[in-house]
Design an enzyme around this catalytic site. Structure first.
Site, PDB file in Angstrom:
ATOM      1  N   ARG A   1       0.013   6.303   7.683  1.00 35.39           N
ATOM      2  CA  ARG A   1       0.099   6.229   6.366  1.00 35.39           C
ATOM      3  C   ARG A   1      -0.432   7.864   5.743  1.00 35.39           C
ATOM      4  O   ARG A   1      -0.118   7.907   4.553  1.00 35.39           O
ATOM      5  CB  ARG A   1      -0.696   5.195   5.670  1.00 35.39           C
ATOM      6  CG  ARG A   1      -0.065   3.858   5.709  1.00 35.39           C
ATOM      7  CD  ARG A   1      -0.797   2.714   4.726  1.00 35.39           C
ATOM      8  NE  ARG A   1      -0.359   1.577   5.136  1.00 35.39           N
ATOM      9  CZ  ARG A   1       0.813   0.714   4.732  1.00 35.39           C
ATOM     10  NH1 ARG A   1       1.656   1.256   4.082  1.00 35.39           N
ATOM     11  NH2 ARG A   1       0.891  -0.667   5.064  1.00 35.39           N
TER      12      ARG A   1
ATOM     13  N   ASP B   1       7.614   2.889  -2.083  1.00 39.80           N
ATOM     14  CA  ASP B   1       7.644   4.173  -0.922  1.00 39.80           C
ATOM     15  C   ASP B   1       9.074   4.240  -0.527  1.00 39.80           C
ATOM     16  O   ASP B   1       9.528   5.128  -0.357  1.00 39.80           O
ATOM     17  CB  ASP B   1       6.705   3.661   0.177  1.00 39.80           C
ATOM     18  CG  ASP B   1       6.755   2.426   0.692  1.00 39.80           C
ATOM     19  OD1 ASP B   1       7.785   1.600   0.427  1.00 39.80           O
ATOM     20  OD2 ASP B   1       5.997   2.085   1.681  1.00 39.80           O
TER      21      ASP B   1
ATOM     22  N   LYS C   1       0.825  -1.038  -0.035  1.00 40.82           N
ATOM     23  CA  LYS C   1      -0.072   0.065  -0.064  1.00 40.82           C
ATOM     24  C   LYS C   1       0.917   1.267  -0.060  1.00 40.82           C
ATOM     25  O   LYS C   1       0.281   2.183  -0.250  1.00 40.82           O
ATOM     26  CB  LYS C   1      -0.862   0.091   1.193  1.00 40.82           C
ATOM     27  CG  LYS C   1      -1.772  -1.077   1.488  1.00 40.82           C
ATOM     28  CD  LYS C   1      -2.358  -1.309   3.079  1.00 40.82           C
ATOM     29  CE  LYS C   1      -2.663  -2.963   3.160  1.00 40.82           C
ATOM     30  NZ  LYS C   1      -3.248  -2.884   4.721  1.00 40.82           N
TER      31      LYS C   1
ATOM     32  N   ASP D   1       4.126   3.406   6.523  1.00 41.83           N
ATOM     33  CA  ASP D   1       3.461   2.940   8.031  1.00 41.83           C
ATOM     34  C   ASP D   1       4.355   2.377   9.077  1.00 41.83           C
ATOM     35  O   ASP D   1       5.204   1.962   8.765  1.00 41.83           O
ATOM     36  CB  ASP D   1       2.294   1.847   7.809  1.00 41.83           C
ATOM     37  CG  ASP D   1       2.827   0.614   7.519  1.00 41.83           C
ATOM     38  OD1 ASP D   1       3.706   0.520   6.768  1.00 41.83           O
ATOM     39  OD2 ASP D   1       2.462  -0.296   8.293  1.00 41.83           O
TER      40      ASP D   1
ATOM     41  N   ASP E   1      14.817  -0.146   1.407  1.00 43.27           N
ATOM     42  CA  ASP E   1      15.542  -0.299   2.556  1.00 43.27           C
ATOM     43  C   ASP E   1      16.831  -1.316   2.335  1.00 43.27           C
ATOM     44  O   ASP E   1      17.813  -0.969   1.856  1.00 43.27           O
ATOM     45  CB  ASP E   1      14.832  -0.926   3.580  1.00 43.27           C
ATOM     46  CG  ASP E   1      15.197  -1.042   5.070  1.00 43.27           C
ATOM     47  OD1 ASP E   1      16.144  -0.096   5.414  1.00 43.27           O
ATOM     48  OD2 ASP E   1      14.886  -1.849   5.889  1.00 43.27           O
TER      49      ASP E   1
HETATM   50  P1  IMP Z   1      13.325  -3.993   2.029  1.00 45.06           P
HETATM   51  O1  IMP Z   1      12.862  -5.264   1.316  1.00 45.06           O
HETATM   52  O2  IMP Z   1      14.359  -4.146   3.383  1.00 45.06           O
HETATM   53  O3  IMP Z   1      14.058  -2.985   1.038  1.00 45.06           O
HETATM   54  O4  IMP Z   1      12.042  -3.225   2.535  1.00 45.06           O
HETATM   55  C1  IMP Z   1      11.333  -2.857   1.756  1.00 45.06           C
HETATM   56  C2  IMP Z   1       9.660  -2.378   2.540  1.00 45.06           C
HETATM   57  O5  IMP Z   1       9.997  -2.485   3.773  1.00 45.06           O
HETATM   58  C3  IMP Z   1       9.296  -1.215   2.061  1.00 45.06           C
HETATM   59  O6  IMP Z   1       8.340  -1.238   1.093  1.00 45.06           O
HETATM   60  C4  IMP Z   1       8.387  -0.538   3.272  1.00 45.06           C
HETATM   61  O7  IMP Z   1       7.051  -1.218   3.132  1.00 45.06           O
HETATM   62  C5  IMP Z   1       9.283  -1.437   4.529  1.00 45.06           C
HETATM   63  N1  IMP Z   1      10.211  -0.475   5.134  1.00 45.06           N
HETATM   64  C6  IMP Z   1      11.331  -0.284   5.130  1.00 45.06           C
HETATM   65  N2  IMP Z   1      11.811   0.771   5.969  1.00 45.06           N
HETATM   66  C7  IMP Z   1      10.943   1.214   6.441  1.00 45.06           C
HETATM   67  C8  IMP Z   1      10.509   2.275   7.142  1.00 45.06           C
HETATM   68  O8  IMP Z   1      11.618   3.040   7.770  1.00 45.06           O
HETATM   69  N3  IMP Z   1       9.360   2.786   7.562  1.00 45.06           N
HETATM   70  C9  IMP Z   1       8.438   2.255   7.026  1.00 45.06           C
HETATM   71  N4  IMP Z   1       8.333   1.110   6.092  1.00 45.06           N
HETATM   72  C10 IMP Z   1       9.712   0.487   5.953  1.00 45.06           C
HETATM   73 MG    MG Z   2       6.251  -1.106   0.922  1.00 47.44          MG
END
Ligand code: IMP
Ligand code: MG
Length: 191
Positions: A175, A109, A52, A169, A112
């Site tokens: 959100r 969004d 979302k 979120d 990370d």
């Molecule tokens: P990744 O797989 O570690 O890159 O994480 C990606 C997903 O984790 C993003 O699409 C977000 O939904 C969530 N996420 C990562 N960091 C944050 C944050 O600081 N705040 C909120 N959601 C996060």
């Molecule tokens: Mg996400």
């Protein structure tokens, strides 16, 4: 937008300072939309929003992409209710459009570790698209793992904070904030 730190308190958590205002986010979406318009000139583009979190950013971005654009959505999850990644990615809602020989721009969004999008790039590649690129509102480069996806179009880079708002979120809250903020690190430690 001027927002006081005391404006929002949920379960004892005080939302941190505003990192990016609505005006800054819209300005950046406008710039990137124009750049994407130039980069994909003469092409059709499927803009694929990650539900979302990407919905608010996507809605600003696509207004500034002056191409033959189609919109679709996909939902994946790698985070549960905590602030750390589980590392396991699941598709919860699949793409509806045929991606074969199409140019696809995934809109997210935040990137990370990059695990979610690395998975998604492989998953979508099986549909035979011409190209798959990524446009993320936020990027936390300090957290990227070796196999994590790289972002083609970045709105803003952020430090290693737990950011919220403008689609992002914590446990499905925040959100709808019309700006990007963060949870104070001492509060995140308690989660
Ligand atoms: P990744 O797989 O570690 O890159 O994480 C990606 C997903 O984790 C993003 O699409 C977000 O939904 C969530 N996420 C990562 N960091 C944050 C944050 O600081 N705040 C909120 N959601 C996060
Ligand atoms: Mg996400």
């Amino acid at each position: 937008m001027a927002v006081s730190k005391d404006d929002i308190k949920v379960k004892g958590m005080t939302v941190g300072k505003v990192l990016f205002t609505e005006e800054q986010i819209i300005e950046r979406a406008t710039e990137l939309g124009r750049q994407i318009t130039e980069d994909y000139a003469g092409k059709q583009l499927i803009v694929l929003g990650m539900i979302k979190g990407a919905v608010l950013w996507m809605s600003e971005l696509v207004k500034h992409i002056d191409l033959d654009v189609k919109l679709d959505f996909i939902a994946a999850s790698s985070y549960g209710s905590s602030t750390t990644s589980s590392g396991v990615v699941k598709v919860k809602k699949d793409v509806e459009m045929d991606l074969y020989k199409k140019d696809v721009l995934i809109v997210e969004d935040i990137v990370d570790t990059g695990t979610t999008l690395a998975f998604m790039q492989k998953y979508l590649a099986e549909r035979g698209p011409s190209s798959v690129k990524i446009c993320s509102m936020l990027d936390k480069p300090s957290r990227r793992t070796e196999n994590g996806a790289r972002v083609d179009y970045t709105g803003f880079q952020v430090e290693d904070l737990f950011v919220i708002g403008y689609g992002l979120d914590y446990d499905e809250k925040f959100r709808n904030l019309p700006y990007v903020s963060y949870l104070e690190p001492e509060d995140v430690d308690k989660l």
